[in-house]
Design a protein around this motif. Structure first.
Motif, short mmCIF file in Angstrom:
data_model
loop_
_atom_site.label_atom_id
_atom_site.label_comp_id
_atom_site.label_asym_id
_atom_site.label_seq_id
_atom_site.Cartn_x
_atom_site.Cartn_y
_atom_site.Cartn_z
N MET A 1 48.25 -14.16 22.78
CA MET A 1 48.27 -13.67 21.39
C MET A 1 48.83 -14.73 20.44
O MET A 1 49.73 -15.47 20.82
N THR A 2 48.24 -14.82 19.28
CA THR A 2 48.86 -15.69 18.27
C THR A 2 49.20 -14.85 17.06
O THR A 2 48.53 -13.85 16.80
N PHE A 3 50.19 -15.27 16.35
CA PHE A 3 50.63 -14.46 15.23
C PHE A 3 50.14 -15.03 13.90
O PHE A 3 50.35 -16.22 13.63
N SER A 4 49.49 -14.19 13.11
CA SER A 4 49.07 -14.61 11.78
C SER A 4 49.79 -13.75 10.75
O SER A 4 49.57 -12.54 10.67
N SER A 5 50.63 -14.39 9.95
CA SER A 5 51.40 -13.65 8.95
C SER A 5 50.47 -13.01 7.92
O SER A 5 50.70 -11.89 7.47
N GLN A 6 49.40 -13.74 7.58
CA GLN A 6 48.46 -13.22 6.58
C GLN A 6 47.81 -11.92 7.04
O GLN A 6 47.76 -10.94 6.31
N GLU A 7 47.35 -11.95 8.29
CA GLU A 7 46.72 -10.74 8.83
C GLU A 7 47.74 -9.61 8.94
O GLU A 7 47.43 -8.45 8.69
N PHE A 8 48.94 -9.99 9.31
CA PHE A 8 50.01 -8.99 9.44
C PHE A 8 50.23 -8.32 8.08
O PHE A 8 50.28 -7.10 7.96
N LYS A 9 50.31 -9.14 7.04
CA LYS A 9 50.60 -8.62 5.70
C LYS A 9 49.51 -7.67 5.21
O LYS A 9 49.78 -6.70 4.49
N GLN A 10 48.27 -7.97 5.63
CA GLN A 10 47.16 -7.12 5.18
C GLN A 10 47.30 -5.68 5.64
O GLN A 10 46.65 -4.78 5.13
N GLN A 11 48.14 -5.46 6.62
CA GLN A 11 48.30 -4.10 7.13
C GLN A 11 49.31 -3.29 6.31
O GLN A 11 49.55 -2.13 6.62
N PHE A 12 49.87 -3.91 5.28
CA PHE A 12 50.87 -3.24 4.45
C PHE A 12 50.28 -2.95 3.08
O PHE A 12 50.22 -3.84 2.22
N PRO A 13 49.81 -1.71 2.87
CA PRO A 13 49.04 -1.43 1.64
C PRO A 13 49.83 -1.60 0.35
O PRO A 13 49.22 -1.80 -0.70
N TYR A 310 57.67 -17.48 14.02
CA TYR A 310 57.23 -17.64 12.63
C TYR A 310 58.41 -17.41 11.67
O TYR A 310 58.65 -18.20 10.75
N GLU A 311 59.14 -16.32 11.90
CA GLU A 311 60.28 -16.00 11.02
C GLU A 311 61.33 -17.12 11.07
O GLU A 311 61.94 -17.46 10.06
N ALA A 386 68.38 -13.09 -0.08
CA ALA A 386 66.93 -13.07 0.13
C ALA A 386 66.72 -12.85 1.63
O ALA A 386 67.22 -13.62 2.44
N SER A 387 66.02 -11.79 1.98
CA SER A 387 65.86 -11.50 3.41
C SER A 387 64.38 -11.37 3.73
O SER A 387 63.64 -10.71 3.01
N LEU A 388 63.98 -12.03 4.78
CA LEU A 388 62.54 -12.09 5.07
C LEU A 388 62.19 -11.46 6.41
O LEU A 388 63.04 -11.32 7.29
N VAL A 389 60.92 -11.07 6.49
CA VAL A 389 60.34 -10.65 7.77
C VAL A 389 58.99 -11.34 7.91
O VAL A 389 58.65 -12.23 7.11
N ALA A 390 58.22 -10.87 8.89
CA ALA A 390 57.03 -11.63 9.27
C ALA A 390 55.90 -11.61 8.25
O ALA A 390 54.97 -12.40 8.35
N TYR A 391 55.92 -10.72 7.25
CA TYR A 391 54.84 -10.77 6.25
C TYR A 391 55.17 -11.70 5.09
O TYR A 391 54.37 -11.86 4.18
N ASN A 392 56.34 -12.28 5.08
CA ASN A 392 56.67 -13.24 4.02
C ASN A 392 56.03 -14.59 4.34
O ASN A 392 55.66 -14.87 5.47
N SER A 393 55.92 -15.40 3.27
CA SER A 393 55.21 -16.67 3.44
C SER A 393 55.97 -17.80 2.75
O SER A 393 56.92 -17.56 2.01
N ARG A 394 55.49 -19.02 2.98
CA ARG A 394 56.09 -20.18 2.29
C ARG A 394 55.90 -20.05 0.78
O ARG A 394 56.75 -20.46 0.01
#
Ligand code: PMP
Length: 566
Positions: A1-13, A310-311, A386-394
């Motif tokens: 499995m590879t992790f894509s933050s972008q795809e992950f974020k798309q699951q958050f409406p 990623y995080e 500022a606190s981040l999780v896996a849907y955050n980006s650069r």
């Protein structure tokens, strides 16, 4: 499995809603956003399964009961527990900690000791304080360096009277992880070398900040109890988990009494239900449990290792970028950290930074983060977090940094550094203050401005007419109800009311200047509080300023009128 933050974020409406397209959400340590499957599961529960559990024999009730017990089993797997009987549903981590504190302290006697740390969230501090008063218990704290617990020195506070060690798995304010391996080894060594009474030592981990970032394994941690809240790891609010080793839960008295937790009830006594139901009085948060079930399934499908990696990289980038902003003081570091950067600026109150960022649609948290002892030990009353999780980006981080940089560029030497309250001057001196000259403030100019950025700038400029007044910064003049410190003084002079204000926040000074422009120099009854609130509403400040800031303005107005009436 590879992790894509972008795809992950798309699951958050939430992020694809029109009004949130430009949102940078960096307040994840307070609560995370929810994936579609969690939102759907809550809706589906109400559409298809809504009934109260356990007590009824009909089809819907059976379905709801089955769902709850399935989610309990999934939660047991999620935590690494041996059996679903080891998992208690609560409304959140706070309730879980209150449950454990109340149940564990029930068997203790005066002089028994509870070991905590300076880094605890208030939820793992206040319940113990309350019970310490009730049972005459002694609270002891792991030695710390500037508030950061030195777990390797915990033996200094363990004694034959220690009954409970309750420690956070990681700081929600500064992000550092607790060295749980050392804690485990030390507690194990203490217990094995102990007399039988010391073997009663119970060890709790407040895992509230861990679960979004780590795969939790209570067996590997080795704790007796573990507590967390689903809303911190993409689940719904209103549902928390308490893990307890079965043999320990079995011996623990229940905390809350009511329906669901009993087998039979007489007028004077009752028999309690089996594990874990005896700890779940009343109707549980059923829809939230359905949401939790979906959340656990969702997490089970993710590449957790990839997410963590990623995080980790993102957090290093966040710290690297922030560390390049001149003067900015970082209280956190990227290593061994649960996704948190906490910082202050010597020339700008934390609240002013957060408010400015909010105007740029960047959500961060400001304040003491419900960890006042830690912040005080670190020498601060408030930080920006500022606190981040896996849907955050650069890009999120670039926006945050650009926002802070832009604000810093506007600061000049007149900026007031945050100062501790109560500089200890006597009240005779406090009367030597002079009102500030507010004659140049033009309310109409503020009225004609269309957007928040411009109004913010104007208020920041207005703040400059409020001079620094160290001698009024005393407890006596502190206005209760303001998120940042504000001090207000008043006197009557030639039949009119005169005021002076000071604050460690520029935006509060700006708001104070706005208020004083309306009431300084007026005679009795010339203005009513409602007029001030109306101006505040008219300017759109009510919507823009956080609720607490709005309340802060209300507190200032109330105090001013109280002083006028006195
Ligand atoms: N402990 C820690 C470390 C936390 O971060 C929090 C939430 N900020 C809590 C306890 C309390 O959690 P809840 O508000 O979900 O009950």
């Amino acid at each position: 499995m590879t992790f894509s933050s972008q795809e992950f974020k798309q699951q958050f409406p939430l992020f694809s809603q029109e009004e949130n397209r430009g949102l940078v959400y960096l307040d994840n340590a307070a609560t995370t956003q929810k994936p579609a499957c969690v939102i759907d599961a809550i809706r589906d529960f109400y559409l298809h399964s809504n009934a109260n559990t356990h007590r009824s024999s009909h089809r819907l009730a059976r379905r709801a009961t089955e769902m709850v017990e399935q989610v309990r089993a999934a939660s047991a797997r999620f935590l690494g527990a041996q059996s679903p009987r080891e998992v208690v549903f609560t409304r959140g981590a706070t309730e879980g900690l209150n449950l454990l504190a109340n149940s564990l302290c029930r068997g203790l006697v005066a002089g028994d000791e509870i070991v905590l740390s300076t880094a605890e969230h208030h939820a793992n501090l206040v319940p113990w304080q309350m019970l310490a008063v009730q049972y005459g218990l002694v609270l002891r704290f792991v030695p710390d360096a500037n508030g950061v617990p030195q777990i390797e020195r915990i033996t200094e506070v363990l004694s034959p009277r220690t009954r409970v060690v309750s420690i956070t798995g990681g700081s929600n304010a500064l992000g550092f992880r607790t060295d749980l391996a050392t804690l485990r080894a030390t507690i194990a060594a203490t217990s094995s070398a102990a007399t039988s009474s010391q073997r009663d030592l119970r060890w709790i981990v407040d895992g509230s900040q861990l679960a979004a970032h780590d795969v939790v394994d209570v067996a590997a941690i080795g704790c007796d109890f573990f507590v967390c809240s689903a809303h911190k790891f993409y689940g719904p609010t209103g549902i928390g988990l308490v893990y307890g080793r079965e043999e320990l839960l079995r011996d623990l008295p229940p905390w809350q009494g009511g329906g669901e937790m009993i087998t039979s009830v007489d007028l004077l006594a009752s028999d309690y239900a089996d594990l874990p139901h005896r700890f779940e009085a009343g109707t549980s948060s059923l829809a939230a449990i359905a949401g939790l079930g979906a959340c656990l399934e969702f997490l089970g499908k993710q590449d957790r290792q990839g997410m963590a990696q990623y995080e980790h990289t993102l957090l290093a980038y966040l710290h690297d970028r922030l560390s390049q902003i001149p003067e900015l003081e970082l209280l956190s570091g990227p290593r061994n950290n649960l996704g948190i950067a906490s910082f202050v600026h010597p020339r700008c109150a934390a609240i002013d930074i957060a408010q400015w960022l909010d105007g740029r649609d960047i959500a961060v948290r400001v304040g003491h983060h419900c960890a006042q002892p830690l912040l005080h030990a670190a020498g601060h009353t408030a930080t920006v977090r500022a606190s981040l999780v896996a849907y955050n980006s650069r890009e999120d981080i670039d926006r945050l940094v650009a926002g802070v940089e832009e604000l810093v560029l506007q600061l000049d030497d007149t900026t007031v550094p945050p100062v501790a309250a109560d500089s200890g001057k006597d009240s005779a001196e406090a009367y030597s203050w002079q009102p500030d000259d507010l004659s140049k403030l033009d309310l109409d100019a503020l009225r004609t401005q269309q957007n928040w950025q411009d109004r913010y700038r104007t208020l920041m400029r207005w703040a400059k007419v409020i001079s620094r007044k160290d001698h009024i910064r005393t407890t006596e003049h502190l206005v209760q109800g303001c998120e940042s410190s504000a001090w207000l003084v008043h006197r009557r002079e030639a039949g009119v009311h005169r005021f002076a204000i000071d604050s460690d926040s520029r935006i509060v000074k700006g708001l104070g200047a706005l208020m004083l422009s309306q009431i300084d120099g007026v005679s009795d009854d010339a203005v009513a509080p409602s007029q001030l609130h109306q101006i505040f509403d008219e300017l759109g400040l009510s919507q823009q300023l956080s609720e607490s800031r709005g309340n802060g303005f209300r507190a200032l107005v109330e105090r001013a009128f109280e002083l006028m009436r006195a």
